[in-house]
Structures are given as structure tokens and as C-alpha cells.
Design a protein around this motif. Sequence first.
Motif, mmCIF file in Angstrom:
data_model
loop_
_atom_site.group_PDB
_atom_site.id
_atom_site.type_symbol
_atom_site.label_atom_id
_atom_site.label_comp_id
_atom_site.label_asym_id
_atom_site.label_seq_id
_atom_site.Cartn_x
_atom_site.Cartn_y
_atom_site.Cartn_z
ATOM 1 N N GLY A 73 -8.657 -11.611 -27.078
ATOM 2 C CA GLY A 73 -7.292 -12.140 -26.982
ATOM 3 C C GLY A 73 -7.141 -13.127 -25.838
ATOM 4 N N GLN A 74 -6.067 -13.898 -25.894
ATOM 5 C CA GLN A 74 -5.827 -14.961 -24.916
ATOM 6 C C GLN A 74 -5.731 -14.452 -23.479
ATOM 7 N N GLU A 75 -5.274 -13.212 -23.313
ATOM 8 C CA GLU A 75 -5.041 -12.742 -21.940
ATOM 9 C C GLU A 75 -6.222 -11.961 -21.375
ATOM 10 N N GLU A 76 -7.342 -11.907 -22.111
ATOM 11 C CA GLU A 76 -8.394 -10.955 -21.730
ATOM 12 C C GLU A 76 -9.404 -11.446 -20.696
ATOM 13 N N LEU A 77 -9.986 -10.465 -20.034
ATOM 14 C CA LEU A 77 -11.101 -10.676 -19.102
ATOM 15 C C LEU A 77 -12.179 -9.690 -19.536
ATOM 16 N N VAL A 78 -13.284 -10.219 -20.064
ATOM 17 C CA VAL A 78 -14.273 -9.383 -20.741
ATOM 18 C C VAL A 78 -15.651 -9.566 -20.105
ATOM 19 N N ALA A 79 -16.341 -8.466 -19.866
ATOM 20 C CA ALA A 79 -17.721 -8.532 -19.389
ATOM 21 C C ALA A 79 -18.662 -8.304 -20.567
ATOM 22 N N ILE A 80 -19.777 -9.039 -20.593
ATOM 23 C CA ILE A 80 -20.848 -8.755 -21.554
ATOM 24 C C ILE A 80 -22.033 -8.242 -20.748
ATOM 25 N N VAL A 81 -22.511 -7.053 -21.111
ATOM 26 C CA VAL A 81 -23.647 -6.464 -20.408
ATOM 27 C C VAL A 81 -24.755 -6.153 -21.411
ATOM 28 N N GLY A 82 -25.971 -5.997 -20.885
ATOM 29 C CA GLY A 82 -27.114 -5.691 -21.740
ATOM 30 C C GLY A 82 -28.386 -6.156 -21.067
ATOM 31 N N ALA A 83 -29.509 -5.616 -21.513
ATOM 32 C CA ALA A 83 -30.805 -5.949 -20.908
ATOM 33 C C ALA A 83 -31.140 -7.418 -21.130
ATOM 34 N N SER A 84 -32.062 -7.908 -20.357
ATOM 35 C CA SER A 84 -32.566 -9.267 -20.535
ATOM 36 C C SER A 84 -33.169 -9.395 -21.935
ATOM 37 N N GLY A 85 -32.834 -10.479 -22.626
ATOM 38 C CA GLY A 85 -33.372 -10.696 -23.969
ATOM 39 C C GLY A 85 -32.597 -10.004 -25.073
ATOM 40 N N SER A 86 -31.472 -9.346 -24.724
ATOM 41 C CA SER A 86 -30.736 -8.576 -25.737
ATOM 42 C C SER A 86 -29.843 -9.455 -26.622
ATOM 43 N N GLY A 87 -29.617 -10.713 -26.197
ATOM 44 C CA GLY A 87 -28.802 -11.605 -27.029
ATOM 45 C C GLY A 87 -27.482 -12.033 -26.394
ATOM 46 N N LYS A 88 -27.297 -11.744 -25.112
ATOM 47 C CA LYS A 88 -26.020 -12.051 -24.445
ATOM 48 C C LYS A 88 -25.722 -13.550 -24.433
ATOM 49 N N SER A 89 -26.708 -14.342 -23.994
ATOM 50 C CA SER A 89 -26.464 -15.794 -23.918
ATOM 51 C C SER A 89 -26.263 -16.376 -25.313
#
Length: 237
Positions: free
Chosen positions: A28-44
Motif C-alpha cells: 500500500g501507499q503508506e507502507e514501509l516494508v523490509a525484505i529479508v532472506g539469505a544471499s541468492g534467495s531472490g530479493k534483488s
Amino acid sequence: MSLVEVERARREFPGGVVALDGVSLRIGQEELVAIVGASGSGKSTLLNIIGTLDRPTSGRVRIGGRDVAGLDDRRLSALRAHHIGFVFQRFHLAPGVPAVRNVAEGLLYSGVPLPERLERAARALETVGLGDRLDHRPHELSGGECQRVAIARAVAPRPRLLLADEPTGSLDSASGREVVELLRRLNGRGTAVVVITHDRDIAAELPRRLEIRDGRLVGDTGPPRKPEADRTAEEAK
Ligand code: ADP
Ligand code: MG
């Protein structure tokens, strides 16, 4: 309507690497979200797809309700220039170029003449606490300051969405903390923020966490519940 909608996104790279495997989410427009996960997991890969820098092999991405698959590269660039800001681990500032000019570069697409771009860039640098560093070149700034210049450049066009790929990854913990505080402040002014982080402490403090493992979304704490008064007001609409 959600600002970002990702539906069953799959991204397969040549050679058969499946970097994302059926990820669906809404932000949503008002959100602040973290993406976590191991290296190589697909975050980028996920962040690039959200930011329309990359397209999914299959699945759908909507920004502000608009399916980006229907946009040609020119329209996609325009959408990014006006609505999405990016911040990277290694800052990506032009070396030897004063901070204010680095930030003004973020306004190239605005169609605004140079003097006004520089004026707006100076204001963006003030917002990130660097109003006294306008003419400093990247090598004359600390890592934390460089990252704040990069954030000023990303938000100078007033995007609705700010995407940050490990923005604290090259910083000591005190500078990292300042960068996260800055992201919080920008979010408080109405910019949605999605930030990839390796730092568990940082992630734990953010209102929503997405966890990626082997290209799949394995955890989503969901948007924070709104205070009772807000919900009632919204339901009454
Ligand atoms: P993370 O950001 O979580 O470390 P990435 O999204 O960068 O992970 O990468 C996920 C997987 O996709 C990794 O196995 C990586 O090697 C692979 N990958 C990423 N980008 C490419 C690319 N352009 N070509 C081929 N494989 C890629
Ligand atoms: Mg990455």
C-alpha cells in the motif's frame, strides 16, 4: 487500491536459474516494508521486478493499478522517472561531481530547467540533513553521507515508491541506523518504502517483513493493523 501488486511472478534466467518462483504480494501507499532472506534467495530480483527494472518471465506486476506489461520501454522509463526512486548498496554516485549535481541528475526527466533542478536538489539535500554539503564530492563525504546523497537523488522527483537494495550494507551500524531513520521519515511524509536488509535488528523494527527463500515468499507479517479510530473512519467512507 494497492500501489504495488505482484501476482504469481516467476523469473527464470537463461541457464535455467529460477530466481523467483510464483511470488504474489501487495504493498500500500503508506507502507514501509523490509525484505529479508539469505544471499541468492531472490530479493534483488523481486525488488527489480517491483521497480520495473526487470520483467517477470510470467505473472503480473501492477503499479498504481496499471499493468506494466502493456507499457513499452519509453513509457516504462517515464513511469519509473516519475513514480519510483532507487537506492543501492554502493550509492552509484558520479565520482568527482558535487553532491548537488548528483542529486539534480535525479530530476533530468522532470523537464525542469537546470537552475530550478539545482534549487530542488539543494532542498532535497537539506531534507536529508546535508544542506551544508552541497558542493562536496563523493570522495569528500563519509559512506553514510554518500548514501544520504543517493537517497536525496532518489526522492528529489517526489516518487510514490522508494526501493532500497541493502542501503545499509556498506555502512557502519551508526550510519546504517541514520539511513533507516531517514527512510522512516520519508515514509512518514507519504512515500511507500521497500528496503532489502541483511540486518535482523533493522528488519525487526520495521512494520512489515517479507521473507524470501529460494525464490518463494515464505513469510509476510502483513500490513500493520491500523489504530481503531482510523479503521472506523475508513469503514465509514
Ligand atoms: P539476492 O538479492 O537475494 O542475493 P538475487 O535476486 O540477486 O538474490 O539472485 C537470485 C538468484 O538468481 C541467484 O541464484 C542469482 O545467481 C540468480 N541471478 C540473479 N540475477 C541473474 C542474472 N542476471 N542472470 C542469471 N542469474 C541471475
Ligand atoms: Mg541482492
